[in-house]
Design a protein around this motif. Structure first.
Motif, PDB file in Angstrom:
ATOM      1  N   ARG A  47       8.287 -15.926 -34.505  1.00  0.00           N
ATOM      2  CA  ARG A  47       7.840 -15.082 -33.398  1.00  0.00           C
ATOM      3  C   ARG A  47       8.800 -15.175 -32.212  1.00  0.00           C
ATOM      4  NH1 ARG A  47       2.384 -16.312 -29.754  1.00  0.00           N
ATOM      5  NH2 ARG A  47       2.719 -14.651 -28.211  1.00  0.00           N
ATOM      6  N   TYR A  48       9.199 -16.376 -31.845  1.00  0.00           N
ATOM      7  CA  TYR A  48       9.962 -16.534 -30.616  1.00  0.00           C
ATOM      8  C   TYR A  48      11.461 -16.386 -30.800  1.00  0.00           C
ATOM      9  CZ  TYR A  48       5.962 -17.285 -27.730  1.00  0.00           C
ATOM     10  OH  TYR A  48       4.795 -17.072 -27.028  1.00  0.00           O
ATOM     11  N   VAL A  49      11.957 -16.463 -32.015  1.00  0.00           N
ATOM     12  CA  VAL A  49      13.355 -16.115 -32.233  1.00  0.00           C
ATOM     13  C   VAL A  49      13.585 -14.651 -31.855  1.00  0.00           C
ATOM     14  CG1 VAL A  49      15.029 -15.585 -34.044  1.00  0.00           C
ATOM     15  CG2 VAL A  49      13.988 -17.830 -33.968  1.00  0.00           C
ATOM     16  N   VAL A  50      12.717 -13.791 -32.368  1.00  0.00           N
ATOM     17  CA  VAL A  50      12.872 -12.359 -32.102  1.00  0.00           C
ATOM     18  C   VAL A  50      12.530 -12.031 -30.652  1.00  0.00           C
ATOM     19  CG1 VAL A  50      12.129 -10.040 -32.763  1.00  0.00           C
ATOM     20  CG2 VAL A  50      12.369 -11.823 -34.509  1.00  0.00           C
ATOM     21  N   ALA A  51      11.390 -12.546 -30.177  1.00  0.00           N
ATOM     22  CA  ALA A  51      10.972 -12.255 -28.797  1.00  0.00           C
ATOM     23  C   ALA A  51      12.018 -12.745 -27.804  1.00  0.00           C
ATOM     24  CB  ALA A  51       9.624 -12.912 -28.513  1.00  0.00           C
ATOM     25  N   GLY A  52      12.577 -13.938 -28.033  1.00  0.00           N
ATOM     26  CA  GLY A  52      13.588 -14.467 -27.125  1.00  0.00           C
ATOM     27  C   GLY A  52      14.835 -13.606 -27.089  1.00  0.00           C
ATOM     28  N   ALA A  53      15.263 -13.121 -28.244  1.00  0.00           N
ATOM     29  CA  ALA A  53      16.445 -12.264 -28.288  1.00  0.00           C
ATOM     30  C   ALA A  53      16.214 -10.975 -27.504  1.00  0.00           C
ATOM     31  CB  ALA A  53      16.797 -11.958 -29.740  1.00  0.00           C
ATOM     32  N   VAL A  54      15.024 -10.396 -27.636  1.00  0.00           N
ATOM     33  CA  VAL A  54      14.724  -9.149 -26.925  1.00  0.00           C
ATOM     34  C   VAL A  54      14.646  -9.389 -25.420  1.00  0.00           C
ATOM     35  CG1 VAL A  54      13.034  -7.299 -26.628  1.00  0.00           C
ATOM     36  CG2 VAL A  54      13.546  -8.156 -28.921  1.00  0.00           C
ATOM     37  N   VAL A  55      13.991 -10.477 -25.004  1.00  0.00           N
ATOM     38  CA  VAL A  55      13.881 -10.778 -23.572  1.00  0.00           C
ATOM     39  C   VAL A  55      15.255 -11.076 -22.979  1.00  0.00           C
ATOM     40  CG1 VAL A  55      12.940 -12.405 -21.877  1.00  0.00           C
ATOM     41  CG2 VAL A  55      11.484 -11.532 -23.701  1.00  0.00           C
ATOM     42  N   LEU A  56      16.094 -11.779 -23.719  1.00  0.00           N
ATOM     43  CA  LEU A  56      17.454 -12.021 -23.238  1.00  0.00           C
ATOM     44  C   LEU A  56      18.230 -10.717 -23.087  1.00  0.00           C
ATOM     45  CD1 LEU A  56      18.809 -15.245 -24.995  1.00  0.00           C
ATOM     46  CD2 LEU A  56      18.440 -14.859 -22.557  1.00  0.00           C
TER      47      LEU A  56
END
Length: 311
Positions: A47-56
């Motif tokens: 979940r947070y690999v993808v979410a982190g990439a988008v937020v970055l």
């Protein structure tokens, strides 16, 4: 796009607050549904690999800068990634293997109470008087009521699940307090994006260490929908809303969203999964909410007073 411009009226702020509560409240239900198909730590890490990439990516476009620099900024990323992302979600997902999402949401609503206590212990300008200690005690009583160890037994799945969710709330609160002395001019979106990626890495390493394997994931409509919802809506969209609301109303008032989340989680769990929240969870939630109101009574009074004057 500057999200703050969208929150220029009280009505817009209320609407954003309710949407954030809905997205984060239903995330507990989505986690509960997805855990039937994903190993818990691997689930949280993906979940947070993808979410982190988008937020970055958002931070790179919308913020003044997106790359941390200096010791304090990288230490802030490490603290947020370790405590707020990895430890909090790791414990939460493990807890939801044993208790419903609604019960986990009620336990996690203790986080603002714990944050005030950790701030008083660790920060030089914060303190707790007898009234504040009473508020903390109320919150702890609420968690004990929810767990009901006398009836369920100390080793029961429900008690272990509540304990794990409580550990998640402790990790989140401790991370929030440890971040305060590390405040810099790094935009919050950049900090959160890096923290998500860093925390996701820790979750994936932990998943491998305990033997969780991608081969055990069951891909179907429910698992894909759960992961997509948690990643894009309650992950990316909700955090962007959070950033905007943080600028608009400040952290003390934004804490209140934590007390709308269990209500949303309970309704969502009932509608989607057929789970009803029992009386112990309701009583526990009332005790936790009372503890928060005692601890934050001055901030709430100041905010209400300002709101009346501005109205």
């Amino acid at each position: 796009m500057n999200l703050r411009n969208l929150l220029s009226t009280p009505e817009a702020i209320v609407a954003a607050f309710l949407l954030l509560a809905t997205l984060w409240g239903t995330s507990f239900v989505a986690i509960e549904a997805g855990l039937h198909y994903f190993p818990p730590l691997l689930f949280a890490g993906l979940r947070y690999v993808v979410a982190g990439a988008v937020v970055l990516a958002y931070a790179a476009v919308a913020a003044d800068r997106w790359l941390p620099r200096g010791r304090d900024e990288w230490l802030g990323v490490a603290v947020a990634g370790t405590f707020v992302i990895a430890a909090y979600h790791g414990f939460l997902y493990l807890g939801e293997m044993r208790v419903s999402g609604a019960v986990a949401a009620v336990v996690v609503s203790l986080a603002p109470v714990l944050t005030a206590v950790f701030a008083a212990v660790l920060l030089p300008n914060e303190r707790l008087g007898p009234v504040e200690i009473g508020g903390f005690a109320l919150g702890i009583v609420g968690v004990v009521v929810i767990a009901d160890p006398a009836a369920a037994g100390l080793g029961s799945a429900a008690v272990v699940g509540v304990a794990l969710a409580f550990a998640g709330a402790v990790a989140f609160s401790l991370g929030a307090v440890l971040l305060r002395p590390l405040r810099t001019d790094l935009p919050i979106a950049a900090l959160q994006g890096w923290a998500m990626v860093f925390g996701a890495g820790q979750l994936l390493v932990a998943a491998g260490a305990v033997g969780e394997s991608p081969a055990t994931i069951v891909w179907n409509q429910t698992s894909i929908a759960s992961l997509a919802y948690l990643t894009l809506l309650s992950g990316v969209v909700a955090f962007l809303l959070y950033f905007a609301l943080l600028d608009a109303v400040g952290p003390s008032q934004l804490h209140l969203v934590g007390y709308a989340e269990p209500v949303v989680a309970a309704v969502g769990s009932w509608i989607l999964l057929g789970h009803l929240v029992d009386a112990e969870a309701l009583v526990g939630f009332v005790a936790i909410l009372a503890g928060f109101l005692v601890l934050e009574r001055h901030e709430i009074a100041d905010y209400v007073g300002i709101d009346r004057l501005s109205g």
